[in-house]
Design a protein around this motif. Structure first.
Motif, PDB file in Angstrom:
ATOM      1  N   ALA A   1       8.145  36.681  77.519  1.00  0.00           N
ATOM      2  CA  ALA A   1       7.921  35.350  77.025  1.00  0.00           C
ATOM      3  C   ALA A   1       7.826  34.226  78.131  1.00  0.00           C
ATOM      4  N   VAL A   2       8.871  34.304  79.036  1.00  0.00           N
ATOM      5  CA  VAL A   2       9.043  33.474  80.276  1.00  0.00           C
ATOM      6  C   VAL A   2       7.939  33.888  81.292  1.00  0.00           C
ATOM      7  N   GLY A   3       8.107  35.114  81.789  1.00  0.00           N
ATOM      8  CA  GLY A   3       7.349  35.381  82.922  1.00  0.00           C
ATOM      9  C   GLY A   3       5.900  35.536  82.572  1.00  0.00           C
ATOM     10  N   VAL A   4       5.158  36.178  81.705  1.00  0.00           N
ATOM     11  CA  VAL A   4       3.734  36.219  81.912  1.00  0.00           C
ATOM     12  C   VAL A   4       3.154  35.005  81.406  1.00  0.00           C
ATOM     13  N   PRO A   5       3.435  33.870  80.689  1.00  0.00           N
ATOM     14  CA  PRO A   5       3.142  32.495  80.910  1.00  0.00           C
ATOM     15  C   PRO A   5       2.825  32.049  82.384  1.00  0.00           C
ATOM     16  N   ILE A   6       4.099  32.235  82.893  1.00  0.00           N
ATOM     17  CA  ILE A   6       4.027  31.568  84.363  1.00  0.00           C
ATOM     18  C   ILE A   6       3.114  32.221  85.274  1.00  0.00           C
ATOM     19  N   ASN A   7       3.031  33.568  85.074  1.00  0.00           N
ATOM     20  CA  ASN A   7       2.170  34.465  85.828  1.00  0.00           C
ATOM     21  C   ASN A   7       0.628  33.954  85.336  1.00  0.00           C
ATOM     22  N   PHE A   8       0.339  33.686  84.139  1.00  0.00           N
ATOM     23  CA  PHE A   8      -0.933  33.191  83.838  1.00  0.00           C
ATOM     24  C   PHE A   8      -1.365  32.111  84.461  1.00  0.00           C
ATOM     25  N   ILE A   9      -0.433  30.928  84.515  1.00  0.00           N
ATOM     26  CA  ILE A   9      -0.782  29.740  84.842  1.00  0.00           C
ATOM     27  C   ILE A   9      -0.980  29.822  86.369  1.00  0.00           C
TER      28      ILE A   9
END
Length: 419
Positions: free
Chosen positions: A275-283
């Motif tokens: 929930a934290v890592g994937v959105p950051i990686n997506f951005i």
């Protein structure tokens, strides 16, 4: 007996995680082994079909930085295990530093003579030199130090972003005032922009050298190794590794990394991490795509360590939760063999790629494969090496390089064949 079984299960969990990491890291390494340097900044150079899109996005969201992060965490856990073993009257300090010296030697041979400048063994050996004084710290202190190291890297990235923004603002102000390209402020920004663009001349040199003879390949790869192993590069990557090693040591002492916590705890950690890592990686990835893969001031300078740490811990949580089930142990258990032979497997990946598949004196595939094709090759290598490791361990106690490493560490030749 119950404690012995639990200890064995914890070690098996580490072997499985290590096997996944050492095979998974090839998904990234193969890009540097088989493609021209420009692919690192612009993946479209190698081809950009639908399959390449899917592989690139999968890599960016779930793989980038996480396999290296997982190996670093496991190195920290292994450090705790090594530091707690009986020494038979021998100095723990001397044994430990002999082990790190041997690892550094392996890294130099791997990076220079075996032609993989992206080697991590040298980095781990150097980072490991600073790890020993922290061996008796409690879990909370180790975790705090590891997070502190990561915070330092985030701060350095933030400083780089501020510098880039200032450089751009000064250049824009100079242009608005009528300055030309000869103005040092404008020139500084132009140099900044040039650094993020693919170097087509470097790509051409790469193709020529890799399609050449063994001597051509060695000279080219040694030059890259010399460039990457400068003080600045070694310092940065050693800090990167050391921070995660300290964190791994703390997480192992806390009972998390060895697989000893309840399954629902691991699942919650996995969910929170993704929930934290994937959105950051997506951005980070979306910024690259939107800018045509030429981002002068990437947000990843600040967010990369946070995103990759969260995603790495999520992977650990998911794997360890799966290992808490019978079916999960059966499926993931295949990774234990390459995990037990991680050093031999890692070097084996290099030998297959750098000496068989890509150089001109062998199959000559360098610069001829897309990102999607490189993943298919990496998965094929993983299957071959996993089968080889399982076969090997059925006949020998440990991998060949693990055997040599132990010999160099303890100064005594260990038993090799199974009786």
């Amino acid at each position: 007996m119950g404690e012995a079984r639990d200890s064995a299960a914890r070690i098996e969990a580490l072997d499985v995680l290590r096997g996944i990491a050492i095979l998974g890291i090839m998904l990234l390494n193969i890009r540097g082994m088989g493609s021209v340097p420009g692919v690192e900044s612009d993946p479209r150079i190698a081809g950009w079909g639908l399959a390449d899109h899917i592989v690139w996005w999968t890599q960016q969201l779930f793989v980038e930085g996480t396999m290296r992060g997982l190996l670093s965490l496991l190195f920290g856990a292994g450090f705790v295990i090594l530091a707690s073993r009986p020494r038979d009257g021998r100095s723990a300090l001397s044994i430990y530093y002999r082990r790190m010296a041997a690892l550094i030697l392996f890294g130099l041979i791997h990076g220079y003579l075996l032609m993989w400048p992206g080697d991590i063994l040298l980095i781990y050996g150097i980072a490991g030199l600073f790890l020993f004084p922290f061996r008796e710290l409690p879990a909370r202190a180790l975790i705090g130090l590891g997070l502190g190291g990561i915070a330092v890297m985030v701060a350095i990235g933030a400083a780089a972003v501020v510098e880039g923004m200032n450089t751009r603002e000064h250049a824009e102000a100079a242009i608005a005032a009528g300055a030309g390209e000869e103005d040092e402020r404008v020139a500084a920004w132009q140099d900044y922009l040039a650094a993020v663009q693919p170097d087509l001349e470097a790509d051409a040199r790469s193709r020529a050298a890799r399609q050449g003879s063994l001597a051509d390949n060695l000279a080219y790869k040694m030059a890259i190794a010399n460039e990457w192993n400068g003080i600045k590069g070694l310092s940065w990557w050693s800090l990167d590794a050391l921070a995660m090693m300290l964190l791994g040591a703390g997480l192992f002492k806390a009972g998390f990394l060895g697989g000893g916590l309840p399954r629902d705890v691991y699942l919650r950690i996995a969910l929170a991490g993704y929930a934290v890592g994937v959105p950051i990686n997506f951005i980070e990835s979306e910024q690259l795509v939107a800018a045509g893969f030429m981002v002068p001031i990437p947000v990843s300078e600040v967010t990369y360590q946070i995103g990759r740490l969260a995603t790495t811990l999520a992977h650990v949580g998911l794997v360890l939760a799966t290992l808490r089930t019978v079916r999960g142990r059966c499926v993931l258990g295949i990774f234990a063999a390459p995990g037990r032979m991680a050093l031999s497997t890692y070097v084996g990946e290099t030998l297959i790629a750098q000496w068989l598949l890509f150089p001109g004196f062998a199959l000559g595939l360098h610069g001829r494969i897309s990102i999607a094709e490189s993943w298919l090759i990496a998965l094929g290598i993983a299957v071959v090496l996993t089968a080889l490791c399982r076969w090997w361990l059925g006949r020998f106690r440990m991998g060949p390089l693990e055997w040599l490493w132990r010999w160099l560490t303890y100064g005594q030749r260990p038993a090799f064949k199974r009786i």
